[in-house]
Scaffold this active site. Structure first.
Site, PDB file in Angstrom:
ATOM      1  N   ASP A 179       6.264  -2.074  -5.817  1.00 16.68           N
ATOM      2  CA  ASP A 179       5.694  -0.735  -5.930  1.00 16.68           C
ATOM      3  C   ASP A 179       5.075  -0.332  -4.603  1.00 16.68           C
ATOM      4  O   ASP A 179       4.885  -1.160  -3.718  1.00 16.68           O
ATOM      5  CB  ASP A 179       4.687  -0.639  -7.087  1.00 16.68           C
ATOM      6  CG  ASP A 179       3.491  -1.564  -6.920  1.00 16.68           C
ATOM      7  OD1 ASP A 179       3.579  -2.502  -6.117  1.00 16.68           O
ATOM      8  OD2 ASP A 179       2.488  -1.339  -7.601  1.00 16.68           O
TER       9      ASP A 179
ATOM     10  N   TYR B 111       2.639   0.814  -1.473  1.00 12.12           N
ATOM     11  CA  TYR B 111       1.286   0.487  -1.032  1.00 12.12           C
ATOM     12  C   TYR B 111       0.317   1.509  -1.632  1.00 12.12           C
ATOM     13  O   TYR B 111       0.617   2.702  -1.690  1.00 12.12           O
ATOM     14  CB  TYR B 111       1.188   0.548   0.493  1.00 12.12           C
ATOM     15  CG  TYR B 111       2.053  -0.441   1.235  1.00 12.12           C
ATOM     16  CD1 TYR B 111       1.838  -1.809   1.133  1.00 12.12           C
ATOM     17  CD2 TYR B 111       3.073  -0.002   2.076  1.00 12.12           C
ATOM     18  CE1 TYR B 111       2.613  -2.714   1.842  1.00 12.12           C
ATOM     19  CE2 TYR B 111       3.862  -0.897   2.793  1.00 12.12           C
ATOM     20  CZ  TYR B 111       3.629  -2.249   2.666  1.00 12.12           C
ATOM     21  OH  TYR B 111       4.396  -3.136   3.363  1.00 12.12           O
TER      22      TYR B 111
END
Length: 230
Positions: free
Chosen positions: A67, A69
């Site tokens: 996913d 940052y």
């Protein structure tokens, strides 16, 4: 519901997905998060950046992340998110994250390429590396906060469609999460190269020679090797 910020070629390629109930739910979750004043990374116009920078016919390599940052930095009173819609990549001026530092260490060790002073992988994307995250959005400062939106079903469908409709792609799956996606890929048509995650919390990525392996696979397919320089 077709995303307005997605390149038309990709829209046509993924058209069936946008009509699926799960994708409509993704949009509903996203709009609800905005209505609740969530600060969402990456910015809306960059959510599909990986697709927009890498046209279908250019894809040579797919690097799968998890996913985006969730952090940001302040420069001249302006907030710059780390996330830019490309797995492992951060914008110019943002400090290089630890995982990306290890990617650079392996580039230097494997291919002798000098370690860059930035974390922007846009040039890879433009040369044919699809830098795909499984989850395409996140709430600021809360890792994995959008994991239940349904993004993973969408990114899985992207992998399957690439596998079914293209040939001679190299998939780089780093870490246990990414390795689970191997069953989505037709390995009679494509090459899958696995390695430990580049995070400093894992061991074994540096020394894995994933980049030279990828280039060797491309050359076996009769394709030009990747220019991994940055």
């Amino acid at each position: 519901m077709v995303p307005k910020t997605l390149d038309k070629q990709w829209v046509a390629f993924l058209q069936d997905e946008f009509n699926q109930p799960y994708f409509i739910k993704i949009i509903q979750h996203y709009k609800k998060a905005l209505a609740n004043n969530q600060c969402i990374f990456p910015p809306n116009y960059l959510i599909f950046n990986a697709f927009n920078l890498t046209p279908l016919e250019n894809i040579k390599v797919v690097i799968l992340g998890q996913d985006p940052y969730h952090g940001s930095i302040i420069v001249d009173n302006r907030e710059i998110p780390q996330a830019m819609g490309l797995s492992f990549s951060v914008p110019q001026g943002v400090p290089i994250p630890p995982s990306l530092k290890n990617i650079y260490k392996e580039l230097e060790q494997d291919l002798g390429l000098k370690m860059p002073n930035h974390g922007d992988l846009t040039s890879w994307a433009k040369r044919g590396v699809l830098l795909l995250n499984s989850i395409l959005s996140v709430q600021k400062n809360i890792a994995g906060s959008h994991k239940d939106f349904g993004w993973e079903q969408f990114s899985d469908a992207v992998i399957v469609k690439i596998s079914e409709n293209l040939c001679n792609i190299v998939f780089l799956l780093w870490g246990n999460y990414a390795k689970k996606k191997e069953n989505l890929i037709d390995t009679t048509k494509h090459c899958v190269i696995t390695a430990p995650h580049p995070s400093p919390l894992a061991r074994g990525f540096v020394g894995s020679k994933v980049f030279s392996q990828a280039n060797q696979a491309l050359m076996r397919y009769g394709r030009e090797p990747m220019d991994w320089s940055l």
